[in-house]
Design an enzyme around this catalytic site. Structure first.
Site, short mmCIF file in Angstrom:
data_model
loop_
_atom_site.label_atom_id
_atom_site.label_comp_id
_atom_site.label_asym_id
_atom_site.label_seq_id
_atom_site.Cartn_x
_atom_site.Cartn_y
_atom_site.Cartn_z
N GLY A 10 -47.99 -4.59 7.62
CA GLY A 10 -47.95 -6.11 7.47
C GLY A 10 -49.87 -5.96 7.12
O GLY A 10 -50.61 -7.53 7.06
N GLN A 14 -53.08 -12.32 5.43
CA GLN A 14 -54.36 -13.20 5.81
C GLN A 14 -54.47 -12.89 7.28
O GLN A 14 -55.50 -13.21 7.71
CB GLN A 14 -53.51 -14.70 5.53
CG GLN A 14 -54.75 -15.73 5.39
CD GLN A 14 -54.19 -16.97 5.65
OE1 GLN A 14 -53.59 -17.18 5.77
NE2 GLN A 14 -55.09 -18.15 5.57
N ASP A 36 -49.38 -1.14 5.41
CA ASP A 36 -48.52 -2.38 4.67
C ASP A 36 -47.51 -1.51 3.20
O ASP A 36 -47.81 -0.33 3.40
CB ASP A 36 -49.79 -2.68 3.69
CG ASP A 36 -49.20 -4.05 3.57
OD1 ASP A 36 -50.15 -5.81 4.44
OD2 ASP A 36 -48.76 -4.99 2.43
N ARG A 38 -48.17 -1.42 0.41
CA ARG A 38 -49.26 -1.24 -1.14
C ARG A 38 -49.46 0.64 -0.66
O ARG A 38 -49.87 1.12 0.37
CB ARG A 38 -51.10 -1.68 -0.65
CG ARG A 38 -50.81 -2.60 -1.15
CD ARG A 38 -52.39 -3.48 -1.26
NE ARG A 38 -52.27 -4.53 -0.82
CZ ARG A 38 -53.32 -5.99 -0.90
NH1 ARG A 38 -54.08 -5.26 -0.66
NH2 ARG A 38 -53.39 -6.86 -0.74
N TYR A 141 -38.00 -19.83 4.70
CA TYR A 141 -38.69 -19.54 5.66
C TYR A 141 -38.27 -19.85 6.80
O TYR A 141 -38.70 -18.90 8.48
CB TYR A 141 -39.87 -19.46 5.62
CG TYR A 141 -41.08 -18.77 6.42
CD1 TYR A 141 -41.34 -18.10 6.60
CD2 TYR A 141 -42.35 -20.47 7.16
CE1 TYR A 141 -42.45 -17.54 6.91
CE2 TYR A 141 -43.29 -19.76 7.13
CZ TYR A 141 -43.82 -18.75 7.91
OH TYR A 141 -44.87 -18.06 8.93
N LYS A 145 -37.97 -17.44 10.42
CA LYS A 145 -38.45 -17.16 11.80
C LYS A 145 -37.44 -17.68 13.02
O LYS A 145 -37.73 -17.84 14.23
CB LYS A 145 -39.75 -18.73 11.11
CG LYS A 145 -40.71 -17.81 10.20
CD LYS A 145 -41.04 -16.58 11.31
CE LYS A 145 -42.20 -15.39 10.28
NZ LYS A 145 -42.67 -14.79 10.71
#
Ligand code: SER
Length: 317
Positions: A10, A14, A36, A38, A141, A145
């Site tokens: 990842g 950010q 990642d 991509r 989320y 978590k």
């Protein structure tokens, strides 16, 4: 340390963007691998395309690159996961199991996996939220978590997996953009303040949330991974805190630098998410167990963000 090989999963997100840079600075480019989903990405270190949900591909990357430590950051954040609950749950849980199971097998030695203030819910005390308290998250989320935290502790207790975690607050930095969180406004506001001197905020003026400057978050992440294993007494996830502010307060701080800046408020579905999260966090355990300390408060954060984003705009102009 000489056999350390670090994989960041990842890496284009950010946190990953800045974490890869800092890890490479500390360990050397040849010891860090960014990955990642991509196909390509622009890093100074080696980049490999990886879907963490593909367990065989993940195992192959670990073996081919002699990976010893993994930072598993791939996740859907709070707002995005509400739009796609099924995939949010799948990515956030299976992405964690993918690396926990490789550590259980002994293939990797150490894992960092971030949790979040999103584990807390409406029944949690909102101010100065302690480490151990009522935890009834209401978002996908937050549920993922919290479940992940329990599994981290379980893998540690049952199989000795060295997994370490912090509950990130909202994170603010100038090098990368956030991807689908409820605290994203606190990054967007700077870009808009410099571009248009106005910002329409998707949270109301009084919505106080715990926040942190990215350099502090990266420092916490690396510090907890470097701490002696015996100092990590909490194997679910540590509360972590730096500052708390609301949109009106950050707007006032920006106005000290950009007097013409104005903010308006148009709360959307993210308001309900924020309303169920703590306003401030007590992180006494992180401070006493492994020496966590933050450097940035709101005034310093705003000054630094504006200075660096202005430089970026000047470079690209
Ligand atoms: N910044 C995150 C979010 O808003 C909180 O962990 O989803």
């Amino acid at each position: 340390m000489s056999d350390t090989r670090i994989l960041v999963i990842g890496a284009c997100g950010q946190v990953g963007t800045e974490l890869v840079e800092e890890l490479a600075k500390r360990h050397g480019n040849e010891r860090v691998i960014a990955s990642d989903i991509r196909e390509t990405a622009n890093f100074d270190v080696e980049y490999v395309q990886l879907d963490v949900l593909d367990r065989e591909a993940t195992r192959k990357v670990m073996i081919d690159h002699n990976v010893t430590e993994v930072y598993q950051l791939a996740a859907l954040l709070s707002a995005t996961a509400e739009k796609n609950p099924e995939f949010g749950w799948k990515l956030n849980m299976d992405g964690l199991f993918s690396v926990l199971d490789l550590a259980k097998e002994g293939l990797i030695k150490k894992i960092f996996w971030p949790s979040s203030i999103a584990v807390f819910g409406p029944t949690t005390p909102r101010e100065n939220t302690p480490q151990n308290t009522v935890i009834e998250p209401t978002t996908v989320y937050g549920i993922s978590k919290f479940a992940g935290e329990r599994w981290c502790e379980y893998y540690h207790n049952r199989w000795g997996v060295d997994v370490r975690s912090v509950r990130y607050p909202g994170l603010i930095g100038y090098k990368s953009l956030p991807g689908g969180g409820t605290t994203d406004y606190a990054v967007d506001i700077f870009h808009q303040a410099l571009k248009t001197q106005t910002y329409e905020c998707f949270l109301g003026p009084e919505t106080s949330l715990p926040m942190m400057y990215m350099s502090d978050a990266v420092k916490a992440t690396i510090d907890i991974m470097h701490a002696p294993a015996a100092d990590i007494k909490i194997r679910s996830s540590y509360n972590l805190s730096a500052m708390s502010f609301n949109p009106a307060e950050i707007a006032r701080e920006i106005q000290k630098h950009i007097p013409d800046f104005s903010i308006s408020y148009e709360p959307d579905f993210r308001q309900a998410i924020a309303d169920n999260w703590p306003a401030s966090i007590n992180d006494a355990e992180a401070r006493s167990h492994w020496g966590w300390a933050h450097s940035y408060d709101l005034a310093k954060l705003v000054a630094d963000m504006l200075e660096n984003l202005k430089k970026q705009i000047n470079v690209s102009a």
